[in-house]
Design an enzyme around this catalytic site. Structure first.
Site, PDB file in Angstrom:
ATOM      1  N   GLU A 140       0.419 -13.337   1.745  1.00  0.00           N
ATOM      2  CA  GLU A 140      -0.598 -13.439   0.689  1.00  0.00           C
ATOM      3  C   GLU A 140      -0.024 -14.124  -0.543  1.00  0.00           C
ATOM      4  O   GLU A 140      -0.667 -14.973  -1.152  1.00  0.00           O
ATOM      5  CB  GLU A 140      -1.112 -12.042   0.320  1.00  0.00           C
ATOM      6  CG  GLU A 140      -1.994 -11.410   1.368  1.00  0.00           C
ATOM      7  CD  GLU A 140      -2.396  -9.997   0.980  1.00  0.00           C
ATOM      8  OE1 GLU A 140      -2.126  -9.585  -0.161  1.00  0.00           O
ATOM      9  OE2 GLU A 140      -2.976  -9.292   1.833  1.00  0.00           O
ATOM     10  N   GLY A 190       0.782  -1.216   0.000  1.00  0.00           N
ATOM     11  CA  GLY A 190       0.000   0.000   0.000  1.00  0.00           C
ATOM     12  C   GLY A 190       0.819   1.274   0.000  1.00  0.00           C
ATOM     13  O   GLY A 190       0.485   2.237  -0.677  1.00  0.00           O
TER      14      GLY A 190
END
Length: 429
Positions: free
Chosen positions: A114, A45
């Site tokens: 992830e 992010g």
């Protein structure tokens, strides 16, 4: 909390802020439906949330005639919160994962966890992985070199050895996948890259957005082959195909099959069914509004036909479109929806079905290819009737004569054969 404790917490805060995981998801933001996702975005992010990934997300959710369900968090994981199982579930419930691998990607254990799960899903199920190497080289990802490698090694002492090995393996595997290098694609033009990624996603998901066609298809193979051969021929302009014939002959079904075979080659697609009836009920401006909304992916309520024409011919010029106009019965309809060739970008294809060949001849677009669809021959007519009446390819012995008598009265009309056959299915008398 004393000053020294705050100092110790800051690196952990920096490593979690901006990972793509989140325990709270807004259904409106992601387009959530029935717990399933089309695309899972995995990204750092702090590197790309407000820039590249934001633009990619917004383009994905607007693509296609049916909005995509895209998983992207809006909030980073709170400090001290464990990696949520719902994040792993979201990956499993997605068809495609797009890791956006950026310079500081490997400094986030959440991104790496992830990625491990994404690569496991790729091995164990039909999960598609489309990596984007954003301002990093795949070789640096593979070998943990350069600034990408530095980001990983700076955090290394904070991680368990088992985790490190899993992450290195996942990074190595993803680096060999076919993806995109942002700096090399179209000389670094990110808008071009995003458009290409969206087009690829559309192509991969196209089977989920196919137009519905009857399962029992008979006698269309030769028709389809002839038309597809023409479509495959070189072209230097937008083109129009006209399919004409009597009602119930199968024009719409044939056009839908062509549409389904071609739609993965187009980002901008629209299907306007039953134009004749829709015009009677709602007017041509209703159809113009629908067409514009499909292609531009924005709501446009057209109140005047001339306004609709102006929007189509000015806004569609830069888009390669596939448009199916079903059951046109008036030249004015065609003029308002696809009036001229120069309204559309080179490579665009307009498919028109109609009962009236004259409408095609009158079109200012100048139809490039016309195909007349005729009734089924006796062999195919009997086959279609049998499949709906019994259902199998042959009539039972006691019914063979009756079946032949029935089809002889229908002139090879597929719709009639289907309706009568289905009506007689399981009838005892």
């Amino acid at each position: 909390m004393d000053k020294e404790q705050r100092k110790r917490k800051r690196p952990e805060e920096e490593s979690t802020r901006g990972a793509s995981s989140s325990s709270s998801i807004s259904p409106e933001a992601t387009g959530l439906r029935s717990g399933q996702y089309d695309v899972f975005l995995n990204f750092r992010g702090s590197d790309t949330r407000k820039t590249f990934t934001d633009h990619l997300y917004r383009n994905l959710v607007k693509a296609g005639t049916v909005p995509f369900c895209v998983f992207r968090d809006e909030n980073s994981i709170p400090i001290g919160e464990e990696f949520g199982s719902e994040i792993l579930d979201a990956i499993v419930r997605s068809k495609i994962s797009i890791p956006v691998i950026s310079e500081n990607y490997a400094s986030s254990k959440w991104c790496l966890r992830e990625l491990v799960h994404i690569m496991e899903c790729k091995k164990s199920m039909q999960h598609i992985v489309l990596p984007i190497f954003y301002k990093v080289a795949p070789s640096d990802v593979r070998r943990l070199k350069g600034n990408f490698g530095n980001a990983f090694h700076l955090r290394r002492e904070r991680y368990d050895e088992k985790d490190i090995q899993e992450w290195q393996q996942a990074l190595n595997e993803v680096s060999y996948l076919h993806g995109w290098e942002s700096d090399k694609f179209e000389d670094g033009h990110e808008g071009e890259l995003i458009e290409h990624v969206v087009g690829t996603v559309l192509s991969k998901l196209q089977e989920d957005f196919q137009l519905n066609v009857p399962k029992q298809l008979v006698g269309l193979d030769d028709c389809l082959k002839n038309i597809m051969n023409w479509i495959d021929s070189p072209s230097f302009s937008a083109r129009m195909i006209g399919i004409y014939g009597m009602g119930g002959i199968g024009k719409t079904t044939l056009a839908k099959i062509i549409h389904n075979q071609l739609s993965n080659k187009f980002v901008h697609v629209s299907f306007l069914p039953d134009v004749r009836e829709s015009t009677k009920r709602h007017g041509i401006t209703y159809l113009q509004s629908q067409l514009i909304s499909d292609i531009l992916q924005s709501k446009n309520e057209v109140s005047r036909i001339d306004d609709g024409i102006n929007i189509i011919k000015s806004r569609f010029k830069g888009k390669k479109v596939l448009i199916l106009l079903d059951d046109i019965d008036d030249k004015n309809q065609l003029d308002a929806l696809a009036g001229e060739r120069n309204w559309f970008m080179v490579g665009s294809l307009i498919i028109v079905t109609t009962r009236n060949e004259a409408i095609l001849d009158q079109s200012e677009f100048e139809v490039d290819y016309k195909y007349e669809l005729n009734g089924l021959d006796k062999v195919h007519a009997l086959l279609l009737f049998n499949r709906h009446a019994f259902p199998m390819d042959h009539s039972p012995k006691d019914f063979d004569g009756i079946s032949r008598d029935i089809i002889s009265t229908m002139g090879g009309l597929p719709l009639a054969l289907k309706v009568v056959g289905s009506y007689l299915y399981k009838k005892k008398e």
